[in-house]
Design a protein around this motif. Structure first.
Motif, mmCIF file in Angstrom:
data_model
loop_
_atom_site.group_PDB
_atom_site.id
_atom_site.type_symbol
_atom_site.label_atom_id
_atom_site.label_comp_id
_atom_site.label_asym_id
_atom_site.label_seq_id
_atom_site.Cartn_x
_atom_site.Cartn_y
_atom_site.Cartn_z
ATOM 1 N N GLU A 76 0.826 -1.211 0.000
ATOM 2 C CA GLU A 76 0.000 0.000 0.000
ATOM 3 C C GLU A 76 0.857 1.255 0.000
ATOM 4 O OE1 GLU A 76 -3.996 -1.600 2.305
ATOM 5 O OE2 GLU A 76 -2.555 -0.386 3.412
ATOM 6 N N ASP A 77 1.898 1.285 0.843
ATOM 7 C CA ASP A 77 2.776 2.455 0.881
ATOM 8 C C ASP A 77 3.550 2.628 -0.421
ATOM 9 O OD1 ASP A 77 2.010 3.187 3.403
ATOM 10 O OD2 ASP A 77 3.999 2.983 4.320
ATOM 11 N N ILE A 78 4.047 1.533 -0.975
ATOM 12 C CA ILE A 78 4.786 1.630 -2.235
ATOM 13 C C ILE A 78 3.880 2.163 -3.343
ATOM 14 C CG2 ILE A 78 6.012 0.340 -4.035
ATOM 15 C CD1 ILE A 78 7.662 0.612 -1.553
ATOM 16 N N TYR A 79 2.611 1.782 -3.319
ATOM 17 C CA TYR A 79 1.678 2.303 -4.325
ATOM 18 C C TYR A 79 1.486 3.809 -4.156
ATOM 19 C CZ TYR A 79 -2.482 2.823 -7.214
ATOM 20 O OH TYR A 79 -3.393 3.225 -8.176
ATOM 21 N N ARG A 80 1.379 4.276 -2.918
ATOM 22 C CA ARG A 80 1.292 5.723 -2.696
ATOM 23 C C ARG A 80 2.513 6.427 -3.314
ATOM 24 N NH1 ARG A 80 -0.681 3.617 2.368
ATOM 25 N NH2 ARG A 80 -2.841 4.277 2.708
ATOM 26 N N TRP A 81 3.676 5.819 -3.115
ATOM 27 C CA TRP A 81 4.903 6.385 -3.678
ATOM 28 C C TRP A 81 4.856 6.381 -5.205
ATOM 29 C CZ3 TRP A 81 9.058 9.163 -3.804
ATOM 30 C CH2 TRP A 81 10.098 8.856 -4.672
ATOM 31 N N GLU A 82 4.466 5.267 -5.808
ATOM 32 C CA GLU A 82 4.404 5.183 -7.271
ATOM 33 C C GLU A 82 3.501 6.272 -7.840
ATOM 34 O OE1 GLU A 82 5.913 3.458 -9.486
ATOM 35 O OE2 GLU A 82 6.714 1.643 -8.571
ATOM 36 N N GLN A 83 2.340 6.465 -7.233
ATOM 37 C CA GLN A 83 1.407 7.473 -7.721
ATOM 38 C C GLN A 83 1.997 8.871 -7.601
ATOM 39 O OE1 GLN A 83 -2.134 6.651 -8.956
ATOM 40 N NE2 GLN A 83 -0.604 5.077 -9.341
ATOM 41 N N ALA A 84 2.647 9.158 -6.476
ATOM 42 C CA ALA A 84 3.214 10.490 -6.273
ATOM 43 C C ALA A 84 4.421 10.731 -7.171
ATOM 44 C CB ALA A 84 3.604 10.655 -4.805
ATOM 45 N N PHE A 85 5.261 9.708 -7.332
ATOM 46 C CA PHE A 85 6.460 9.856 -8.146
ATOM 47 C C PHE A 85 6.107 10.245 -9.576
ATOM 48 C CE2 PHE A 85 9.910 7.988 -10.775
ATOM 49 C CZ PHE A 85 10.983 8.715 -10.261
ATOM 50 N N HIS A 86 4.993 9.729 -10.073
ATOM 51 C CA HIS A 86 4.588 10.007 -11.447
ATOM 52 C C HIS A 86 3.542 11.122 -11.528
ATOM 53 C CE1 HIS A 86 6.981 6.710 -12.993
ATOM 54 N NE2 HIS A 86 6.528 5.970 -12.003
ATOM 55 N N THR A 87 3.420 11.905 -10.456
ATOM 56 C CA THR A 87 2.581 13.094 -10.442
ATOM 57 C C THR A 87 3.489 14.295 -10.213
ATOM 58 O OG1 THR A 87 0.722 11.856 -9.495
ATOM 59 C CG2 THR A 87 0.636 14.263 -9.346
#
Length: 461
Positions: free
Chosen positions: A265-276
């Motif tokens: 779940e945390d890694i997904y938050r990171w993935e979304q933010a990194f590509h925003t």
């Protein structure tokens, strides 16, 4: 070993990043479109089959265009207490730590506290042998600093970064900075120290304040084997079909090379933010990381651009993949190091893109007995071609063959499978294939592990 993101002091997440975090915390949407539901069912079918075959324990998250297709735990987080894996289970992420270390460096550059073209000796004045190394050499593994040799991961002592950097700086460079490329864990440990010198904060504190807390990554931080916290997974390997632990590891000392733990779940938050753009890093910083291999790898398999990284601590496997053109994220964290690190992400990608794949099958390999005399020619000392500080000793005892490795520190039996091939556990496709020279004498070893990755070793004695 395998391999595979403002203004200073004020970081805010955009609405898109906050929304994705809420979706993950709530799990999958109540309803999926028929097309998404079909993909979700196939993903779950595949992961269930892999877990039932004894080849995966962990958690998986797959999303497409912001919709979570699968977020689920499989298998067991702790066999001693029969605890199941969930999306909230916490796993060490190994070398996936490097993308956070690289992002912290880029964040410090945006804050005006360093520049990646700075000489490393500006931050570590005593390391004069490194006078020609720039920060970007550390980021893209072209510094010449060897990967290992500063410490052993099985050493229980916590080493403060200044002392660890002193050990690393004493190692001879393997090539002139900028004149070669060798994956370097020690290079990323050095980046951890530069983060501390430039920010005035500890490595863990800087990441927490500038990345983890702004994104709501409450289960992500630097690991220590002594720490006690909720939802921690235990790491396992298997030998002769039985789960066992490795020796206790102190991954804290790997700092920016591999010391973080997290959840899917945390890694997904990171993935979304990194590509925003603007969520954590500017679009320019993200592009610089992607194009230059700063903590992540960009590739184009099957004519699709994919960005990601793999990670391994002994007993744990992690993988993060993102397909930017299709907006597909694939994340898995595992506490079973027989996890098929290469074929698993490939098959999950195939399912999402409606391409051919095969369901995992249970593997039951059989031993082909060999005599004591036949086993002797395989004995000797081997070293990886990429890291000469490690040793791997193969020895026999009667009609049994064993190996002892320095990293991890273990002794394991090798079972003959025919044609110079051996295995260590019957439910895995992992193979240890000995190589021969033109005279037919054994001169090397290919270790095919994690069902798709391999280390090449040469026999030195």
């Amino acid at each position: 070993m395998v391999i595979l993101i403002g203004s200073a002091g004020c970081v805010t997440s955009p609405p898109a990043a906050e929304k994705s975090g809420q979706e993950v915390a709530a799990g999958m949407p109540a309803t999926l479109s028929p097309a998404d539901a079909a993909v979700s069912e196939r993903l779950d079918e595949y992961m269930t089959a892999l877990s039932d075959a004894g080849r995966f324990d962990g958690a998986v998250l797959v999303s497409r265009e912001g919709t979570i297709l699968l977020s689920k735990g499989y298998g067991t987080a702790n066999y001693e207490f029969s605890v199941s894996n969930t999306p909230q289970t916490v796993f060490p992420i190994g070398s996936n730590t490097k993308q956070f270390t690289a992002a912290a460096i880029m964040k410090l550059q945006e804050q005006g506290r360093l520049n990646i073209t700075d000489p490393v000796v500006w931050y570590i004045p005593d390391a004069q042998p490194w006078k020609d190394i720039r920060i970007y050499h550390l980021l893209n593994h072209t510094s010449g600093i060897p990967s290992e040799g500063g410490f052993l991961i099985t050493d229980p002592e916590d080493i403060a970064l200044p002392g660890l950097i002193e050990r690393i700086a004493a190692l001879p460079l393997t090539f002139e900075p900028g004149k070669g490329e060798t994956y370097s864990n020690n290079g990323y440990i050095t980046l951890s120290y530069i983060i501390e010198r430039a920010s005035g904060m500890s490595y863990d504190e800087y990441l927490r304040e500038n990345i983890f807390l702004p994104l709501g990554m409450t289960s992500t931080r630097q690991d220590n084997a002594r720490d006690v916290f909720a939802n921690r997974a235990s790491g396992y390997t298997t030998v002769t079909g039985k789960h066992i632990h490795y020796d206790l590891q102190n991954i804290h000392n790997s700092y920016g090379a591999g010391s973080l733990h997290s959840t899917t779940e945390d890694i997904y938050r990171w993935e979304q933010a990194f590509h925003t753009p603007g969520a954590i890093l500017s679009a320019q910083s993200v592009e610089e990381m992607e194009e230059n291999g700063f903590g992540i790898v960009k590739a184009t398999p099957a004519n699709r651009t994919v960005i990601g990284h793999g990670g391994r601590n002994f007993g744990f496997i992690s993988y993060t993949l993102y397909y930017p053109d299709e907006d597909v994220a694939i994340i898995f964290l595992s506490n079973h190091d027989r996890t098929p690190m290469v074929t698993l992400p490939a098959n999950l990608s195939a399912i999402v893109f409606n391409e051919p794949y095969s369901l995992p099958q249970k593997i039951e390999r059989k031993t082909l007995p060999m005599t004591a005399e036949e086993l002797v020619e395989y004995t000797g000392t081997y070293v990886p071609v990429w890291e000469k500080t490690w040793t791997f000793t193969v020895f026999s005892s009667g009609d049994h063959l064993f190996y002892t490795s320095v990293v991890p520190r273990e002794t394991v039996e090798l079972f003959p499978d025919g044609n110079d091939t051996f295995f260590v556990t019957p439910e895995s496709a992992d193979s240890f294939i000995f190589k021969r020279d033109d005279r037919g004498e054994v001169d090397g070893l290919l270790m095919y592990t994690m069902e798709g990755s391999y280390d090449e070793m040469v026999k030195v004695s």
